[in-house]
Enzyme design. Sequence first.
Site, PDB file in Angstrom:
ATOM      1  N   GLU A  34     -11.741  53.234  63.510  1.00 41.63           N
ATOM      2  CA  GLU A  34     -11.729  51.957  62.791  1.00 41.63           C
ATOM      3  C   GLU A  34     -10.303  51.493  62.507  1.00 41.63           C
ATOM      4  O   GLU A  34      -9.969  51.156  61.360  1.00 41.63           O
ATOM      5  CB  GLU A  34     -12.561  52.016  61.496  1.00 41.63           C
ATOM      6  CG  GLU A  34     -14.060  51.860  61.747  1.00 41.63           C
ATOM      7  CD  GLU A  34     -14.806  51.284  60.550  1.00 41.63           C
ATOM      8  OE1 GLU A  34     -14.939  50.048  60.480  1.00 41.63           O
ATOM      9  OE2 GLU A  34     -15.264  52.061  59.676  1.00 41.63           O
ATOM     10  N   TYR A 115     -15.841  56.824  67.486  1.00 43.89           N
ATOM     11  CA  TYR A 115     -16.443  56.066  66.387  1.00 43.89           C
ATOM     12  C   TYR A 115     -17.867  55.707  66.811  1.00 43.89           C
ATOM     13  O   TYR A 115     -18.107  54.706  67.480  1.00 43.89           O
ATOM     14  CB  TYR A 115     -15.608  54.826  66.071  1.00 43.89           C
ATOM     15  CG  TYR A 115     -16.159  53.986  64.954  1.00 43.89           C
ATOM     16  CD1 TYR A 115     -16.625  54.567  63.772  1.00 43.89           C
ATOM     17  CD2 TYR A 115     -16.218  52.601  65.062  1.00 43.89           C
ATOM     18  CE1 TYR A 115     -17.132  53.795  62.750  1.00 43.89           C
ATOM     19  CE2 TYR A 115     -16.721  51.817  64.037  1.00 43.89           C
ATOM     20  CZ  TYR A 115     -17.181  52.425  62.881  1.00 43.89           C
ATOM     21  OH  TYR A 115     -17.692  51.663  61.865  1.00 43.89           O
ATOM     22  N   ASP A 158     -15.896  59.921  63.533  1.00 44.77           N
ATOM     23  CA  ASP A 158     -16.921  59.453  62.599  1.00 44.77           C
ATOM     24  C   ASP A 158     -18.221  59.356  63.383  1.00 44.77           C
ATOM     25  O   ASP A 158     -18.400  58.427  64.167  1.00 44.77           O
ATOM     26  CB  ASP A 158     -16.500  58.094  62.039  1.00 44.77           C
ATOM     27  CG  ASP A 158     -17.541  57.484  61.116  1.00 44.77           C
ATOM     28  OD1 ASP A 158     -18.629  58.086  60.944  1.00 44.77           O
ATOM     29  OD2 ASP A 158     -17.277  56.391  60.574  1.00 44.77           O
ATOM     30  N   ASN A 160     -21.255  59.058  62.081  1.00 48.08           N
ATOM     31  CA  ASN A 160     -22.257  58.225  61.406  1.00 48.08           C
ATOM     32  C   ASN A 160     -23.632  58.875  61.374  1.00 48.08           C
ATOM     33  O   ASN A 160     -24.666  58.196  61.463  1.00 48.08           O
ATOM     34  CB  ASN A 160     -22.313  56.825  62.023  1.00 48.08           C
ATOM     35  CG  ASN A 160     -21.337  55.861  61.366  1.00 48.08           C
ATOM     36  OD1 ASN A 160     -21.163  55.869  60.146  1.00 48.08           O
ATOM     37  ND2 ASN A 160     -20.689  55.033  62.162  1.00 48.08           N
ATOM     38  N   ASP A 256     -12.277  54.724  52.886  1.00 50.83           N
ATOM     39  CA  ASP A 256     -13.493  55.313  52.317  1.00 50.83           C
ATOM     40  C   ASP A 256     -13.830  56.660  52.955  1.00 50.83           C
ATOM     41  O   ASP A 256     -14.724  57.362  52.481  1.00 50.83           O
ATOM     42  CB  ASP A 256     -14.686  54.336  52.351  1.00 50.83           C
ATOM     43  CG  ASP A 256     -14.795  53.545  53.628  1.00 50.83           C
ATOM     44  OD1 ASP A 256     -14.008  53.783  54.567  1.00 50.83           O
ATOM     45  OD2 ASP A 256     -15.691  52.679  53.699  1.00 50.83           O
ATOM     46  N   HIS A 257     -13.085  57.018  54.016  1.00 50.96           N
ATOM     47  CA  HIS A 257     -13.226  58.344  54.638  1.00 50.96           C
ATOM     48  C   HIS A 257     -11.965  59.166  54.369  1.00 50.96           C
ATOM     49  O   HIS A 257     -10.892  58.590  54.136  1.00 50.96           O
ATOM     50  CB  HIS A 257     -13.379  58.224  56.152  1.00 50.96           C
ATOM     51  CG  HIS A 257     -14.616  57.517  56.624  1.00 50.96           C
ATOM     52  ND1 HIS A 257     -15.669  58.174  57.211  1.00 50.96           N
ATOM     53  CD2 HIS A 257     -14.955  56.209  56.605  1.00 50.96           C
ATOM     54  CE1 HIS A 257     -16.597  57.295  57.542  1.00 50.96           C
ATOM     55  NE2 HIS A 257     -16.210  56.093  57.181  1.00 50.96           N
TER      56      HIS A 257
END
Length: 278
Positions: A34, A115, A158, A160, A256-257
């Site tokens: 990101e 990602y 990430d 998810n 936020d990560h």
Amino acid sequence: MRVATWNVNSIRTRVGRVVDWLVREDVDVLAMQEIKCKESQFPFEAFAEAGYDVELHGLNQWNGVAFASRLPIEEVTVGFPAAPGFGKVDDAGELPVEARALGVTVAGIRLWSLYVPNGRELDNPHYPYKLEWLDRLREATSEWMTAHPGQPIALMGDFNIAPFDHDVWDIAAFEGKTHVSQPERDAFHALETAGLIDALRSRGVEGYTYWDYQQLRFPRNEGMRIDFILGSAAFDELVTAARIDREERKGDAPSDHVPVVVDLDVETEDDDDRPMIF
DNA sequence: ATGGCTATCAAAGATAGA
């Protein structure tokens, strides 16, 4: 050799934090997700001044993956074979392939910055896209491992997906939501069946890697474990330490990560050049 | 920590994240 992965949630907003962290934590290679920019917008200078080369794949303000490394980067690969696209069909009638996967080789080790698509809602087209993307990733990884037997390889990023109920703060709050559905978990575990090992979980490292900005999720420690380093057996043999840097969720304007970090027992040319400090 | 999210860009509200 220290290697890490971090969803930075916009590199332009976070460049100071990220470069400071790289230097302070003595990180050799960082996979970022990101980055939310294209190449012309990437803050190369701050990385260069700290001694890091950057390779990236960024198409627009969404997604975007990159590597920063102070060791030589080789074999840069944008995307993986048969990666599905998403969105509106282009002039050629194809769905655009998003900027979600970048592969490099550093010190003979194959590394990916990934990602994984979010999925959005279970009935959203993004959800089957996520599952297909993960299936193609597994196939591409298996093919690479077959073609390069014994070479250490790691998928970092990430994902998810929260593979287990205890990877979210309250599984009841995720009823009917993405990230915890059985097909997503099956896709994650299929990567393990294909020969990849979670470098942190297998060593007993606990903790979340993501906390939402809303609802005081971090102060309440209501997070999710969705960022991983999955390594082949040859990669896993090199791992001497692993940690989640929870401190990076604190302070001004955090992502936020947080970073996920492994130390590898690998000889690098830089080791000989590094000055002795007494 | 008496709190209610943050980032992007056609620059205001839409889209996305998870």
